[in-house]
Design a protein around this motif. Structure first.
Motif, PDB file in Angstrom:
ATOM      1  N   SER A  60       0.593  -1.138   0.126  1.00 45.28           N
ATOM      2  CA  SER A  60       0.013   0.117  -0.309  1.00 45.28           C
ATOM      3  C   SER A  60       0.793   1.137  -0.021  1.00 45.28           C
ATOM      4  N   ALA A  61       2.174   1.514   0.196  1.00 44.97           N
ATOM      5  CA  ALA A  61       2.563   2.170   0.009  1.00 44.97           C
ATOM      6  C   ALA A  61       3.501   2.557  -1.025  1.00 44.97           C
ATOM      7  N   GLY A  62       3.683   1.775  -2.019  1.00 41.16           N
ATOM      8  CA  GLY A  62       3.911   1.470  -3.086  1.00 41.16           C
ATOM      9  C   GLY A  62       3.586   2.273  -4.206  1.00 41.16           C
ATOM     10  N   ARG A  63       3.242   2.212  -6.085  1.00 45.99           N
ATOM     11  CA  ARG A  63       2.327   2.851  -6.390  1.00 45.99           C
ATOM     12  C   ARG A  63       1.105   1.999  -7.835  1.00 45.99           C
ATOM     13  N   ARG A  64       0.917   2.476  -8.717  1.00 47.40           N
ATOM     14  CA  ARG A  64      -0.162   1.920  -9.407  1.00 47.40           C
ATOM     15  C   ARG A  64       0.913   1.965 -10.922  1.00 47.40           C
ATOM     16  N   ASP A  65       0.427   0.839 -11.541  1.00 46.21           N
ATOM     17  CA  ASP A  65       0.420   1.296 -13.015  1.00 46.21           C
ATOM     18  C   ASP A  65      -0.280   0.463 -13.648  1.00 46.21           C
ATOM     19  N   GLY A  66      -1.173   1.148 -14.211  1.00 48.82           N
ATOM     20  CA  GLY A  66      -2.157   0.331 -14.417  1.00 48.82           C
ATOM     21  C   GLY A  66      -3.002  -0.232 -13.429  1.00 48.82           C
ATOM     22  N   ASP A  67      -3.093  -1.554 -14.238  1.00 44.26           N
ATOM     23  CA  ASP A  67      -4.160  -2.186 -12.685  1.00 44.26           C
ATOM     24  C   ASP A  67      -3.001  -3.246 -12.146  1.00 44.26           C
ATOM     25  N   ARG A  68      -1.895  -3.149 -12.209  1.00 45.33           N
ATOM     26  CA  ARG A  68       0.086  -3.381 -11.961  1.00 45.33           C
ATOM     27  C   ARG A  68      -0.403  -2.414 -10.150  1.00 45.33           C
ATOM     28  N   LEU A  69      -0.095  -3.432  -8.895  1.00 41.42           N
ATOM     29  CA  LEU A  69       0.954  -2.832  -8.237  1.00 41.42           C
ATOM     30  C   LEU A  69       2.328  -2.507  -7.924  1.00 41.42           C
ATOM     31  N   VAL A  70       2.796  -1.988  -7.412  1.00 43.69           N
ATOM     32  CA  VAL A  70       4.432  -2.287  -8.241  1.00 43.69           C
ATOM     33  C   VAL A  70       5.268  -1.083  -6.600  1.00 43.69           C
ATOM     34  N   CYS A  71       5.612  -2.343  -5.977  1.00 44.23           N
ATOM     35  CA  CYS A  71       6.404  -2.189  -4.360  1.00 44.23           C
ATOM     36  C   CYS A  71       7.407  -1.040  -4.298  1.00 44.23           C
ATOM     37  N   GLY A  72       7.064  -0.326  -3.464  1.00 43.07           N
ATOM     38  CA  GLY A  72       7.921   1.092  -3.034  1.00 43.07           C
ATOM     39  C   GLY A  72       9.195   0.949  -3.114  1.00 43.07           C
ATOM     40  N   TYR A  73       9.632  -0.199  -2.875  1.00 46.20           N
ATOM     41  CA  TYR A  73      11.048  -0.598  -2.297  1.00 46.20           C
ATOM     42  C   TYR A  73      12.098  -1.119  -2.830  1.00 46.20           C
ATOM     43  N   HIS A  74      12.063  -2.145  -3.704  1.00 44.34           N
ATOM     44  CA  HIS A  74      12.772  -2.540  -5.182  1.00 44.34           C
ATOM     45  C   HIS A  74      12.049  -2.192  -6.339  1.00 44.34           C
ATOM     46  N   GLY A  75      10.615  -2.380  -6.238  1.00 42.75           N
ATOM     47  CA  GLY A  75       9.257  -2.338  -7.913  1.00 42.75           C
ATOM     48  C   GLY A  75       9.346  -3.536  -7.460  1.00 42.75           C
ATOM     49  N   PHE A  76       9.132  -4.324  -6.901  1.00 41.72           N
ATOM     50  CA  PHE A  76       8.377  -6.088  -7.695  1.00 41.72           C
ATOM     51  C   PHE A  76       7.074  -5.550  -7.943  1.00 41.72           C
ATOM     52  N   ALA A  77       6.535  -5.961  -9.159  1.00 47.85           N
ATOM     53  CA  ALA A  77       5.352  -5.683  -9.661  1.00 47.85           C
ATOM     54  C   ALA A  77       4.468  -6.793  -9.501  1.00 47.85           C
ATOM     55  N   TYR A  78       3.418  -7.007  -9.425  1.00 45.46           N
ATOM     56  CA  TYR A  78       2.091  -7.892  -9.240  1.00 45.46           C
ATOM     57  C   TYR A  78       0.618  -7.456  -9.935  1.00 45.46           C
ATOM     58  N   GLU A  79       0.395  -8.750 -10.430  1.00 48.67           N
ATOM     59  CA  GLU A  79      -0.957  -8.215 -10.859  1.00 48.67           C
ATOM     60  C   GLU A  79      -2.001  -8.231 -10.588  1.00 48.67           C
ATOM     61  N   PRO A  80      -3.319  -8.023  -9.967  1.00 44.49           N
ATOM     62  CA  PRO A  80      -4.135  -8.366  -9.493  1.00 44.49           C
ATOM     63  C   PRO A  80      -4.410  -9.480  -8.455  1.00 44.49           C
ATOM     64  N   ASP A  81      -4.064 -10.714  -9.347  1.00 42.12           N
ATOM     65  CA  ASP A  81      -4.682 -11.384  -9.127  1.00 42.12           C
ATOM     66  C   ASP A  81      -3.414 -12.168  -7.994  1.00 42.12           C
ATOM     67  N   GLY A  82      -2.568 -11.557  -7.627  1.00 35.63           N
ATOM     68  CA  GLY A  82      -1.684 -11.377  -6.539  1.00 35.63           C
ATOM     69  C   GLY A  82       0.201 -12.064  -7.040  1.00 35.63           C
ATOM     70  N   CYS A  83      -0.270 -12.481  -8.390  1.00 37.91           N
ATOM     71  CA  CYS A  83       0.783 -12.535  -9.363  1.00 37.91           C
ATOM     72  C   CYS A  83       1.983 -12.181  -9.384  1.00 37.91           C
ATOM     73  N   LEU A  84       3.386 -12.645  -9.000  1.00 39.54           N
ATOM     74  CA  LEU A  84       4.030 -11.304  -9.196  1.00 39.54           C
ATOM     75  C   LEU A  84       5.003 -11.497 -10.288  1.00 39.54           C
ATOM     76  N   VAL A  85       4.984  -9.993 -11.318  1.00 40.18           N
ATOM     77  CA  VAL A  85       5.451 -10.969 -12.826  1.00 40.18           C
ATOM     78  C   VAL A  85       6.297 -10.067 -13.002  1.00 40.18           C
ATOM     79  N   ASP A  86       7.139  -9.165 -12.323  1.00 42.61           N
ATOM     80  CA  ASP A  86       8.350  -8.449 -12.758  1.00 42.61           C
ATOM     81  C   ASP A  86       9.463  -8.286 -11.703  1.00 42.61           C
ATOM     82  N   VAL A  87      11.041  -8.164 -11.389  1.00 44.90           N
ATOM     83  CA  VAL A  87      11.874  -8.167 -10.462  1.00 44.90           C
ATOM     84  C   VAL A  87      12.516  -6.724 -11.467  1.00 44.90           C
ATOM     85  N   PRO A  88      13.062  -6.304 -10.933  1.00 43.91           N
ATOM     86  CA  PRO A  88      13.860  -5.368 -12.251  1.00 43.91           C
ATOM     87  C   PRO A  88      14.599  -5.754 -12.211  1.00 43.91           C
ATOM     88  N   SER A  89      15.393  -6.499 -11.179  1.00 46.23           N
ATOM     89  CA  SER A  89      17.137  -6.169 -10.917  1.00 46.23           C
ATOM     90  C   SER A  89      17.439  -8.073 -11.547  1.00 46.23           C
TER      91      SER A  89
END
Length: 349
Positions: A58-87
């Motif tokens: 909740s301290a992160g941000r929206r990217d379209g319908d995805r939720l992006v973590c505000g720490y390392h940028g991990f991105a999640y689909e609305p169903d909770g699946c992790l879909v992006d690890v920037p590193s």
């Protein structure tokens, strides 16, 4: 120490107006949850914790319908699946946060925090008196009470405290509430009803109905423990003009933790439906009453927390519905606890 609330139950997570394009953080049944709306308008609810480190999503941000973590940028689909690890290029297989079934039934957004396979078999409760809301006016309040949710259910299933806590609410000719006419119990709900003798109107009744203060009427009072997550009070003034002036208090009781409860209150009436002054009067009056009730329940909760050894309270006749409601809730908890224990034994055998 186990909780006294069942997880296999629909609870109100938020009001419809609370959930928008932003991220709403809320603790529900002692679990961190984040809610938001997809571009389609559908509500998403998921665990408010990144799988990488325990940073709130909740301290992160929206990217379209995805939720992006505000720490390392991990991105999640609305169903909770992790879909992006920037590193790195690959995503750890199966990495996800838990998502929760939700059902929007305005003005409430309901959430299921228990076994997801059971959610589809048990739709959220409906309020039969209110139907589609046609011909009713309503207001919404969101409160937080520092007391266990069962203390709230018990409080509103026994209104005999009104003479002490809210004497201004009592009609002038009533000195004691009549005993409950009946207490009806089903597998998962409890309801009671009582009818008062004819009496003149209390000041607040005259003000909101527009009737003369000398009008004589009877009151039909009904209270229902619909489920651990929903409590409904139905208050009807049957007046001399043969009209039924109905007031509903629809209350979602959602445990924040074992010692705190979110209260989602909808007050609906079938009179003065377009009168903003009546709506504001009722909102302010019941808001004041809720503050008084909350202070008492919080005091009880603190005293219970101070007791090293739980004590058994006595019950009186007015507690019949409250006692049965607590028993139903604990039976639901016992059922879940037993099933969990059995599944754990089977998994390890």
């Amino acid at each position: 120490m186990r909780s006294n609330y069942p997880f296999n139950c629909w609870y109100v997570a938020a009001t419809s107006v609370e959930v928008g394009q932003g991220l709403l953080a809320r603790r529900l049944l002692d679990r961190p949850v984040v809610l938001y709306r997809r571009s389609s308008g559908d509500v998403v609810a998921m665990e408010d914790r990144c799988v990488h480190r325990a940073y709130p999503l909740s301290a992160g941000r929206r990217d379209g319908d995805r939720l992006v973590c505000g720490y390392h940028g991990f991105a999640y689909e609305p169903d909770g699946c992790l879909v992006d690890v920037p590193s790195q290029e690959n995503v750890p297989p199966g990495a996800r946060v838990r998502s929760y079934p939700v059902h929007e039934q305005p003005p409430f957004v309901w959430i299921w925090l228990g076994d997801p396979g059971v959610a589809a078999l048990r739709p959220p409760p409906r309020v039969p008196w209110y139907a589609d809301g046609t011909g009713w006016g309503s207001t919404i309040e969101v409160l937080r009470v520092e007391a266990n949710y069962l203390l709230l259910h018990e409080h509103y299933l026994d209104l005999t405290d009104v003479f002490v806590m809210h004497p201004e609410a009592v009609p002038p000719d009533i000195e004691v509430l009549p005993p409950l006419d009946e207490v009806e119990v089903s597998e998962r709900s409890v309801s009671y009803g009582r009818v008062t003798p004819p009496s003149r109107l209390a000041g607040w009744e005259a003000q909101v109905t527009g009737l003369p203060a000398e009008t004589v009427g009877i009151r039909r009072e009904e209270g229902t423990f619909v489920s651990p997550g929903l409590h409904v009070q139905h208050y009807v003034i049957d007046s001399e003009d043969r009209r039924a002036y109905e007031l509903l208090r629809i209350q979602g009781f959602t445990p924040e933790s074992p010692a705190a409860t979110h209260v989602f209150l909808q007050m609906a009436r079938n009179y003065a439906t377009e009168d903003d002054h009546v709506a504001e009067f009722l909102r302010a009056m019941f808001g004041d009453w809720a503050l008084r009730d909350s202070a008492v329940l919080a005091s009880i909760q603190r005293r219970l927390g101070e007791e090293a050894v739980p004590r058994r309270d006595i019950n009186v006749k007015a507690d019949r519905a409250a006692v049965r409601a607590r028993r139903i809730a604990m039976e639901m908890v016992d059922e879940e606890t037993g099933r969990f224990a059995l599944n754990r034994i089977l998994a390890t055998s």
